[in-house]
Design a protein around this motif. Structure first.
Motif, PDB file in Angstrom:
ATOM      1  N   THR A  82      -9.376  71.177   6.012  1.00 30.96           N
ATOM      2  CA  THR A  82     -10.616  70.409   6.222  1.00 30.96           C
ATOM      3  C   THR A  82     -10.294  68.931   6.406  1.00 30.96           C
ATOM      4  O   THR A  82     -10.784  68.268   7.324  1.00 30.96           O
ATOM      5  N   ILE A  83      -9.443  68.418   5.513  1.00 33.84           N
ATOM      6  CA  ILE A  83      -9.093  66.999   5.559  1.00 33.84           C
ATOM      7  C   ILE A  83      -8.389  66.661   6.872  1.00 33.84           C
ATOM      8  O   ILE A  83      -8.719  65.674   7.537  1.00 33.84           O
ATOM      9  N   LEU A  84      -7.437  67.519   7.237  1.00 36.40           N
ATOM     10  CA  LEU A  84      -6.671  67.269   8.470  1.00 36.40           C
ATOM     11  C   LEU A  84      -7.568  67.312   9.698  1.00 36.40           C
ATOM     12  O   LEU A  84      -7.425  66.505  10.616  1.00 36.40           O
ATOM     13  N   SER A  85      -8.483  68.262   9.681  1.00 36.43           N
ATOM     14  CA  SER A  85      -9.340  68.406  10.855  1.00 36.43           C
ATOM     15  C   SER A  85     -10.249  67.187  11.026  1.00 36.43           C
ATOM     16  O   SER A  85     -10.454  66.700  12.147  1.00 36.43           O
ATOM     17  N   VAL A  86     -10.751  66.651   9.937  1.00 34.54           N
ATOM     18  CA  VAL A  86     -11.578  65.439  10.025  1.00 34.54           C
ATOM     19  C   VAL A  86     -10.719  64.249  10.434  1.00 34.54           C
ATOM     20  O   VAL A  86     -11.068  63.480  11.336  1.00 34.54           O
ATOM     21  N   TRP A  87      -9.552  64.132   9.810  1.00 36.95           N
ATOM     22  CA  TRP A  87      -8.670  62.984  10.073  1.00 36.95           C
ATOM     23  C   TRP A  87      -8.270  62.926  11.539  1.00 36.95           C
ATOM     24  O   TRP A  87      -8.153  61.853  12.134  1.00 36.95           O
ATOM     25  N   GLY A  88      -8.077  64.108  12.128  1.00 34.99           N
ATOM     26  CA  GLY A  88      -7.692  64.175  13.532  1.00 34.99           C
ATOM     27  C   GLY A  88      -8.716  63.534  14.462  1.00 34.99           C
ATOM     28  O   GLY A  88      -8.405  63.125  15.573  1.00 34.99           O
ATOM     29  N   LYS A  89      -9.959  63.447  14.002  1.00 36.20           N
ATOM     30  CA  LYS A  89     -10.998  62.904  14.873  1.00 36.20           C
ATOM     31  C   LYS A  89     -11.303  61.440  14.548  1.00 36.20           C
ATOM     32  O   LYS A  89     -12.216  60.849  15.120  1.00 36.20           O
ATOM     33  N   VAL A  90     -10.589  60.861  13.587  1.00 36.05           N
ATOM     34  CA  VAL A  90     -10.885  59.489  13.170  1.00 36.05           C
ATOM     35  C   VAL A  90     -10.124  58.498  14.038  1.00 36.05           C
ATOM     36  O   VAL A  90      -8.915  58.643  14.245  1.00 36.05           O
ATOM     37  N   ASN A  91     -10.821  57.477  14.532  1.00 36.53           N
ATOM     38  CA  ASN A  91     -10.164  56.385  15.255  1.00 36.53           C
ATOM     39  C   ASN A  91      -9.741  55.372  14.186  1.00 36.53           C
ATOM     40  O   ASN A  91     -10.567  54.623  13.659  1.00 36.53           O
ATOM     41  N   VAL A  92      -8.444  55.395  13.867  1.00 36.65           N
ATOM     42  CA  VAL A  92      -7.936  54.617  12.725  1.00 36.65           C
ATOM     43  C   VAL A  92      -8.236  53.126  12.862  1.00 36.65           C
ATOM     44  O   VAL A  92      -8.611  52.461  11.895  1.00 36.65           O
ATOM     45  N   GLU A  93      -8.098  52.615  14.086  1.00 37.66           N
ATOM     46  CA  GLU A  93      -8.315  51.176  14.268  1.00 37.66           C
ATOM     47  C   GLU A  93      -9.760  50.784  13.969  1.00 37.66           C
ATOM     48  O   GLU A  93     -10.039  49.880  13.180  1.00 37.66           O
ATOM     49  N   GLU A  94     -10.681  51.555  14.584  1.00 31.92           N
ATOM     50  CA  GLU A  94     -12.103  51.237  14.397  1.00 31.92           C
ATOM     51  C   GLU A  94     -12.554  51.478  12.967  1.00 31.92           C
ATOM     52  O   GLU A  94     -13.230  50.658  12.350  1.00 31.92           O
ATOM     53  N   ALA A  95     -12.168  52.648  12.459  1.00 33.26           N
ATOM     54  CA  ALA A  95     -12.623  53.035  11.118  1.00 33.26           C
ATOM     55  C   ALA A  95     -12.031  52.113  10.061  1.00 33.26           C
ATOM     56  O   ALA A  95     -12.682  51.799   9.064  1.00 33.26           O
TER      57      ALA A  95
ATOM     58  N   LYS B 232     -23.984  65.869  10.553  1.00 34.47           N
ATOM     59  CA  LYS B 232     -24.137  67.245  10.047  1.00 34.47           C
ATOM     60  C   LYS B 232     -22.814  67.916   9.713  1.00 34.47           C
ATOM     61  O   LYS B 232     -22.746  68.766   8.831  1.00 34.47           O
ATOM     62  N   GLU B 233     -21.768  67.541  10.459  1.00 36.29           N
ATOM     63  CA  GLU B 233     -20.466  68.172  10.209  1.00 36.29           C
ATOM     64  C   GLU B 233     -19.943  67.820   8.826  1.00 36.29           C
ATOM     65  O   GLU B 233     -19.040  68.482   8.323  1.00 36.29           O
ATOM     66  N   PHE B 234     -20.456  66.748   8.242  1.00 34.27           N
ATOM     67  CA  PHE B 234     -19.968  66.302   6.942  1.00 34.27           C
ATOM     68  C   PHE B 234     -20.697  67.086   5.860  1.00 34.27           C
ATOM     69  O   PHE B 234     -21.525  66.556   5.125  1.00 34.27           O
ATOM     70  N   THR B 235     -20.331  68.370   5.803  1.00 34.86           N
ATOM     71  CA  THR B 235     -20.993  69.281   4.873  1.00 34.86           C
ATOM     72  C   THR B 235     -20.539  68.984   3.434  1.00 34.86           C
ATOM     73  O   THR B 235     -19.559  68.257   3.243  1.00 34.86           O
ATOM     74  N   PRO B 236     -21.198  69.571   2.441  1.00 37.99           N
ATOM     75  CA  PRO B 236     -20.771  69.353   1.058  1.00 37.99           C
ATOM     76  C   PRO B 236     -19.299  69.719   0.828  1.00 37.99           C
ATOM     77  O   PRO B 236     -18.593  69.016   0.107  1.00 37.99           O
ATOM     78  N   ASP B 237     -18.828  70.803   1.462  1.00 33.90           N
ATOM     79  CA  ASP B 237     -17.425  71.191   1.280  1.00 33.90           C
ATOM     80  C   ASP B 237     -16.484  70.135   1.834  1.00 33.90           C
ATOM     81  O   ASP B 237     -15.464  69.816   1.223  1.00 33.90           O
ATOM     82  N   VAL B 238     -16.828  69.619   2.997  1.00 32.30           N
ATOM     83  CA  VAL B 238     -15.990  68.589   3.617  1.00 32.30           C
ATOM     84  C   VAL B 238     -16.010  67.343   2.731  1.00 32.30           C
ATOM     85  O   VAL B 238     -14.984  66.723   2.459  1.00 32.30           O
ATOM     86  N   GLN B 239     -17.186  66.999   2.264  1.00 30.21           N
ATOM     87  CA  GLN B 239     -17.308  65.832   1.402  1.00 30.21           C
ATOM     88  C   GLN B 239     -16.482  66.003   0.134  1.00 30.21           C
ATOM     89  O   GLN B 239     -15.750  65.092  -0.276  1.00 30.21           O
ATOM     90  N   ALA B 240     -16.577  67.196  -0.461  1.00 26.94           N
ATOM     91  CA  ALA B 240     -15.856  67.442  -1.715  1.00 26.94           C
ATOM     92  C   ALA B 240     -14.348  67.273  -1.506  1.00 26.94           C
ATOM     93  O   ALA B 240     -13.662  66.666  -2.331  1.00 26.94           O
ATOM     94  N   ALA B 241     -13.823  67.798  -0.402  1.00 25.84           N
ATOM     95  CA  ALA B 241     -12.387  67.678  -0.129  1.00 25.84           C
ATOM     96  C   ALA B 241     -11.990  66.209   0.020  1.00 25.84           C
ATOM     97  O   ALA B 241     -10.985  65.749  -0.529  1.00 25.84           O
ATOM     98  N   TRP B 242     -12.809  65.450   0.732  1.00 25.81           N
ATOM     99  CA  TRP B 242     -12.485  64.042   0.943  1.00 25.81           C
ATOM    100  C   TRP B 242     -12.635  63.209  -0.318  1.00 25.81           C
ATOM    101  O   TRP B 242     -11.856  62.299  -0.568  1.00 25.81           O
ATOM    102  N   GLN B 243     -13.612  63.544  -1.143  1.00 23.75           N
ATOM    103  CA  GLN B 243     -13.771  62.783  -2.396  1.00 23.75           C
ATOM    104  C   GLN B 243     -12.541  63.034  -3.280  1.00 23.75           C
ATOM    105  O   GLN B 243     -12.084  62.139  -3.989  1.00 23.75           O
ATOM    106  N   LYS B 244     -12.036  64.253  -3.214  1.00 25.40           N
ATOM    107  CA  LYS B 244     -10.849  64.587  -3.999  1.00 25.40           C
ATOM    108  C   LYS B 244      -9.666  63.758  -3.484  1.00 25.40           C
ATOM    109  O   LYS B 244      -8.901  63.189  -4.263  1.00 25.40           O
ATOM    110  N   LEU B 245      -9.558  63.649  -2.168  1.00 27.71           N
ATOM    111  CA  LEU B 245      -8.446  62.891  -1.595  1.00 27.71           C
ATOM    112  C   LEU B 245      -8.544  61.419  -1.942  1.00 27.71           C
ATOM    113  O   LEU B 245      -7.575  60.811  -2.410  1.00 27.71           O
ATOM    114  N   VAL B 246      -9.708  60.822  -1.752  1.00 25.97           N
ATOM    115  CA  VAL B 246      -9.809  59.377  -2.012  1.00 25.97           C
ATOM    116  C   VAL B 246      -9.618  59.073  -3.494  1.00 25.97           C
ATOM    117  O   VAL B 246      -9.070  58.031  -3.862  1.00 25.97           O
ATOM    118  N   SER B 247     -10.026  59.998  -4.324  1.00 26.62           N
ATOM    119  CA  SER B 247      -9.852  59.725  -5.755  1.00 26.62           C
ATOM    120  C   SER B 247      -8.375  59.910  -6.134  1.00 26.62           C
ATOM    121  O   SER B 247      -7.832  59.167  -6.960  1.00 26.62           O
TER     122      SER B 247
END
Lengths: 137, 147
Positions: B11-24, B121-136
């Motif tokens: 989940t994390i990798l799939s979201v990260w793949g779509k992130v524009n690092v410079e802009e974000a 909408k793609e930022f479902t609770p599961d996706v959010q949970a995975a990312w919150q775990k990563l940032v923490s």
């Protein structure tokens, strides 16, 4: 805050039901909802009718915050006592719920959820969390 | 040590793949400085931070944001060893930059919010949970070498 027009406020009620996300993202919060039935998976939680109902109740209550931004402590005095004396909820959880609300707004409003809008809402949810903790003893 | 399931990693990798690092990156750092104004104290030499639009348009903020987020990319590649991946940065933030580690959680929060605004909408609770775990996990790793 004024960037949210009346129309959007009504649409939000559907999205706000996604406050159930709290139970998914911070699973320990499920302990406060033992009698809610099936909370065994993300989809069970998101589809659970008791969760949806209670989410709506919580959000209606947050609507009171929006109407009473100058007296959050007064507005939430009773609820604060309830959460301390009867529900025994750790006030840290109010910050988590506030966080979820900001995330749901970000999801819904996308680009419109500018840094300034985010800052205003973070201030609001922090104020609500403090107000809900105010009567704790 | 934080452990990620195969699903969370994917989940994390799939979201990260779509992130524009410079802009974000620019957006993340900018929002941190707007939403939590006391963080501006670490960026005294960045020039004009006098208003949200000044902050969001500031070229030094954008450049540094990109640097921060590129570094975050290391977290995504090293989810099984966040403490190792951030050991040097942790020492730097403690010994030289003197950043209160509470601020790492704030940045993590801002990142989750940016992802929510971008993915909707793609930022479902599961996706959010995975990312919150990563940032923490990243926040903990960055605080790990503090003394």
């Amino acid at each position: 805050m004024v960037l949210l027009g009346e129309r959007k406020r009504k649409d939000l009620s559907l999205y706000f039901l996604q406050l159930t996300r709290l139970l998914v993202v911070y699973p320990w919060t499920q302990r406060f909802f033992d009698n809610f039935g099936n909370l065994s998976s993300a989809s069970a939680i998101m589809g659970n009718p008791k969760v949806k109902d209670h989410g709506k109740k919580v959000l209606t209550s947050l609507g009171e915050a929006i109407k009473n931004m100058d007296d959050l402590k007064g507005t939430f005095a009773h609820l604060s006592e309830l959460h301390c004396d009867r529900l025994h909820v750790d006030p840290e959880n109010f910050k988590l719920l506030g966080n979820e609300l900001v995330i749901v707004l970000a999801k819904y409003f996308g680009k419109e959820f500018t840094p300034q809008v985010q800052a205003a809402w973070q201030k609001m949810v922090a104020g609500v969390a403090i107000a809900l903790a105010h009567k704790y003893h | 040590m934080v452990h990620f399931t195969a699903e969370e990693k994917s989940t994390i990798l799939s979201v990260w793949g779509k992130v524009n690092v410079e802009e974000a990156g620019g957006e993340a750092l900018g929002r941190l400085l707007v939403v939590y104004p006391w963080t501006q104290r670490f960026f005294d030499n960045f020039g004009n931070l006098s208003s949200p639009s000044a902050i969001m348009g500031n070229p030094k903020v954008k450049a540094h944001g990109k640097k921060v987020l590129t570094s975050f990319g290391e977290a995504v590649k090293n989810m099984d060893n966040l403490k190792g991946a951030f050991a040097k940065l942790s020492e730097l933030h403690c010994d030289k930059l003197h950043v209160d580690p509470e601020n790492f959680k704030l940045l993590g929060n801002v990142m989750v919010i940016i992802l929510a605004t971008h993915f909707g909408k793609e930022f479902t609770p599961d996706v959010q949970a995975a990312w919150q775990k990563l940032v923490s996990g990243v926040a903990t790793a960055l605080a790990h070498k503090y003394h």
